[in-house]
Scaffold this motif. Structure first.
Motif: not given
Lengths: 152, 724
Positions: B606-611, B621-622, B672-675
């Protein structure tokens, strides 16, 4: 020498050496360029076509071998085929280069086994490489196509 | 019937309007929209600026200056135009822009796709291009109705007069809009009015890609073209000693055989004949510039260089003093191998060189470089050279190299005919400009509370920028050598970084995330060593060092929360974590792995990714980039390594360079974290933290610290043996 090939239901006469590679004849003579050269040694699967319905690495065959058999390429799979539609629904392709081969393998899988388990999907697709890493979406697309009668 | 009447009269009108074009000036940023005269487009199109054109059916084609290599940049950039132009999405099309000055990236000053910049470098230009066209359409409608511009609104391909409800479609307005002066500073829609940006939009290249329709470089056909291939030296720098020209010429289909600077070119009526012709040459070579280069000697060369003095690239605080004072000291040696791009479409180029013109079709990431080599090779000025960017079957940085373009142009010029020049898979491996191998020695120290107080790092690696972008090399320091080390994300009171330049004949280049990929493996593994040395939780240890870096801390917390870091891991599973800021975005990865003690095989479950890229144009697409980059990075972490022998590259195909297959992929969960921060890149930043997250997870599962990539089963087995 004239060789007759049956591709996507059409007969083609091609003037080539009978030992010519099927992949390059499909691509460069018949200009059906959806079938791709990836490695030339059957190790990647980008050149996969159907030979009498069987998924086959076209780079490993001569035109002589393919004579008298029904060859199907990505261009011969209808645009509304459940596998193609599922591929779009899952937004599967990235660069897209290996995808015709992947789709041909998936179409053949579902023709043989309309409701494959995840393990059967992976077993059938494992020899087809993708450098962009679209594998998770390929699995989802095949599951989706199977749900919609992907055996068509 | 009415429709066809409308269409005819429209065609007449719009034919009269064709003739206006805008170019976006490169003199400054943000770009200025400047009017440019154009004699006639000839196709009943309105061309409000260099970036789009509208045809009578209301379809808008967006011209894209960035190469589509799978990352979805064509769709993302079209979304920017379509949003500002208030289009109906079904009317949006895309195509590759020509290679000309007005299509240069305004930040790079050249046409280049790299550094995860497609969307962020073109964001303002594409937004303004769409907004300018919208303002012109609104202005045309307002004057038609004789009402103030402010009372008119553009929406989904129409302009509406809000008071009366009168509506005109863009296609009806096209001819009048062409007469409106070009607004120099069109207002941009605010973010809360976006209709596409931030939503999952279907990729514009998807339908073609599932139907085998896109034209990749290898799919180009030019009437009368021949095929070519070059017999090349088997070792770096090897010179041709002899070859059998007559034997090659006897091969059916072979048209011409001649020497070129590197070897012998064979031109034939088909690619197989060209390849057979090469074999028939029976070319003999001398031993080359470094005949004893092989995997073993390479290791020795790296170790010898580690003893040399390097250039100091960073010296903060006083590492010497801190080292003396530290209550706990540690030292480790890490290494990373040479890695190939292995894009599935091998390098290729089709060229048609005539005495007074040159036309090129190529799957390139570096159009300006391609133009430059074509000018040099032909002696023709830029305006006599036309370059068509085809679809790219993968790139990953490898298709910024233009050697294949130079070769195709040279061969076409020599034979006086168009040629399709394709590298075989073996040539693609043998002539790749690899991600450089590197050797690292690190010393670290903790104070009595287990807080890291110093980091001394020496890296041996070959420079990339010296060849590709020499202006980036300052004082002999190649920034790619120490990216991720000298600018690590952590606060480190005493930091000393030394770079020993390694000069070898092995060419190295940009490989997805460049220096960050191997350097982050090293830095984030050693941080983990420090955390365990301090007896602290690897997440808490990192967060303590990221108090000045909230976004890096944010992505770490995200993967920890989503991945259940604080809960016990499942049986036999180890968890590892890592983070890196690169190309404008923050990414953390959490890995869950198990290790088979008998076989040594590492299984990533398992891979948990956050960008955190600040803002997002096309979230799906992200996500696709998170998945793809994570899989490619796992492949590199566990399997990939280029091998050398007899002075050249031994690796030749996927059978001796296996990449990750479907059965080896883990479950991947992307967040995905947006700000409101500046928009960052997404193609590369997910790569760097993957390898260290896996290595750290292997340590958690087994107590084995793997310090050499790739983490193959035999290395794991030896590590188990050494531990026992």
């Amino acid at each position: 020498m004239m060789i007759e090939l049956l591709v996507n239901g059409k007969k083609h006469q091609v003037d080539v050496d009978p030992d010519s590679n099927l992949l390059w004849v499909i691509r460069e003579h018949l200009k059906l360029v959806g079938t791709k050269y990836g490695c030339g040694e059957g190790a990647c699967g980008s050149c996969t076509v159907h030979l009498d319905g069987e998924p086959t690495r076209s780079c490993q065959l001569t035109v002589k071998d393919a004579q008298g058999k029904a060859i199907t390429t990505i261009e011969g799979i209808p645009e509304d085929h459940p596998v193609k539609e599922a591929w779009i629904a899952e937004q599967t392709s990235q660069c897209g280069y290996c995808q015709p081969g992947q789709i041909m393998q998936a179409v053949a899988l579902l023709a043989r086994n309309p409701k494959p388990s995840d393990q059967q999907i992976v077993d059938s697709m494992d020899g087809l490489l993708c450098r962009c890493g679209t594998y998770p979406r390929i699995i989802k697309a095949i599951r989706k196509a199977a749900g919609k009668g992907g055996s068509r | 019937m009415t429709n066809s009447m409308d269409r005819r009269s429209f065609l007449k009108k719009s034919a009269a309007c064709a003739g206006l074009m805008l170019a976006v000036s490169l003199s400054g940023f943000p770009p200025i929209l400047a009017a440019e005269k154009r004699t006639d487009t000839g196709n009943n199109q309105w061309i409000p600026n260099a970036w789009l054109r509208m045809t009578p059916d209301g379809v808008v084609t967006v011209l894209i200056n960035k190469s589509e290599l799978g990352q979805g940049t064509w769709t993302g950039l079209a979304m920017l135009v379509a949003d500002q132009l208030d289009m109906d999405w079904k009317d949006v099309r895309v195509e590759a822009s020509p290679v000309r000055d007005e299509y240069k990236d305004p930040i790079f000053g050249m046409q280049l796709t790299g550094g995860s910049t497609g969307i962020r470098n073109m964001y303002d230009t594409m937004s303004k291009a769409g907004a300018a066209a919208r303002e012109m359409l609104i202005s045309a409608a307002a004057s038609e109705w004789k009402v103030p511009i402010g009372e008119c609104l553009a929406q989904k391909g129409n302009v509406t007069h809000q008071k009366t409800g009168k509506t005109l479609s863009y296609r009806q307005l096209c001819s009048q809009a062409a007469k409106v002066p070009v607004p120099q500073n069109p207002p941009l829609k605010p973010r809360d009015q976006f209709q596409f940006i931030g939503k999952n939009m279907p990729r514009l290249d998807m339908f073609d890609k599932v139907n085998g329709k896109p034209v990749f470089g290898v799919d180009v056909f030019v009437p009368g073209m021949l095929y070519s291939s070059i017999e090349r030296p088997p070792a770096y720098g090897a010179k041709l000693v002899s070859f059998d020209k007559a034997a090659a010429e006897k091969v059916p289909g072979v048209q011409k055989v001649f020497t070129v600077p590197e070897g012998v070119a064979v031109v034939a009526t088909n690619i197989e004949s060209a390849w057979k012709g090469r074999k028939a040459l029976n070319a003999k070579w001398d031993l080359g510039s470094m005949p004893d280069l092989n995997d073993t000697s390479l290791q020795r060369i790296f170790m010898d260089h580690m003893r040399k003095k390097g250039l100091v690239t960073k010296n903060v605080g006083d590492v010497e003093q801190a080292f003396k004072k530290a209550s706990q000291r540690m030292m480790s040696v890490y290494s990373a191998p040479y890695v190939a791009h292995a894009a599935f479409e091998p390098q290729n180029c089709t060229a048609d060189v005539r005495p007074d013109s040159c036309e090129i079709w190529c799957p390139t990431q570096a159009q300006t470089s391609a133009l430059n080599v074509a000018m040099k090779e032909t002696g023709l000025p830029a305006d006599k050279i036309t370059i068509h960017t085809t679809m790219l079957g993968g790139g990953f940085g490898g298709k910024v190299e233009v050697k294949v373009v130079e070769e195709a142009v040279m061969i076409s010029r020599t034979v006086g005919k168009p040629v399709k020049h394709i590298w075989s898979r073996k040539e693609d491996f043998n002539n790749d400009c690899f991600r450089p191998g590197s050797l690292h020695m690190i010393e670290g120290g903790l104070d009595d509370k287990g807080v890291p107080v110093l980091w001394r790092h020496k890296v041996v690696v070959s420079p990339i920028m010296e060849r590709l972008l020499p202006a980036m090399v300052k004082g002999g320091i190649d920034p790619t050598a120490v990216d991720g080390i000298a600018n690590m994300d952590y606060s480190m009171p005493n930091l000393y970084v030394e770079y020993v330049k390694l000069d070898l004949p092995i060419p190295v280049g940009f490989w997805r995330s460049v220096g960050n990929s191997s350097n982050t493996f090293v830095v984030e593994s050693f941080i983990d060593e420090m955390a365990h040395g301090a007896g602290k939780d690897p997440l808490e240890f990192r967060l303590n060092m990221l108090k000045e870096n909230p976004r890096a801390a944010g992505v770490l917390k995200k993967v920890a929360d989503a991945g259940g870091w604080s809960n016990p891991a499942p049986k036999d599973i180890g968890r590892g974590i890592a983070v890196r800021f690169s190309y404008g975005s923050y990414v953390a990865q959490m890995a869950e792995v198990s290790v088979d003690k008998k076989t040594g095989v590492i299984k990533v479950h398992r891979m948990v990714s956050a960008i955190d890229p600040g803002q997002v144009v096309n979230p799906d697409s992200v996500l696709a980039q998170i998945e793809g980059a994570t899989i490619m990075a796992i492949s590199v972490a566990l399997k990939e390594r280029v091998s050398f022998k007899n002075g050249g590259v031994a690796t030749s195909s996927f059978s001796d360079y296996p990449i990750l297959t479907m059965s080896e992929i883990p479950r991947i969960e992307g967040h995905i974290i947006t700000n409101n921060e500046k928009i960052g890149g997404v193609g590369e930043p997910c790569v760097p933290p993957v390898a260290p997250a896996i290595a750290n997870a292997v340590f958690a599962a087994t107590g084995l610290r793997l310090r050499s990539l790739p983490m193959t089963a035999d290395k794991v087995r030896s590590a188990f043996k050494a531990k026992a």
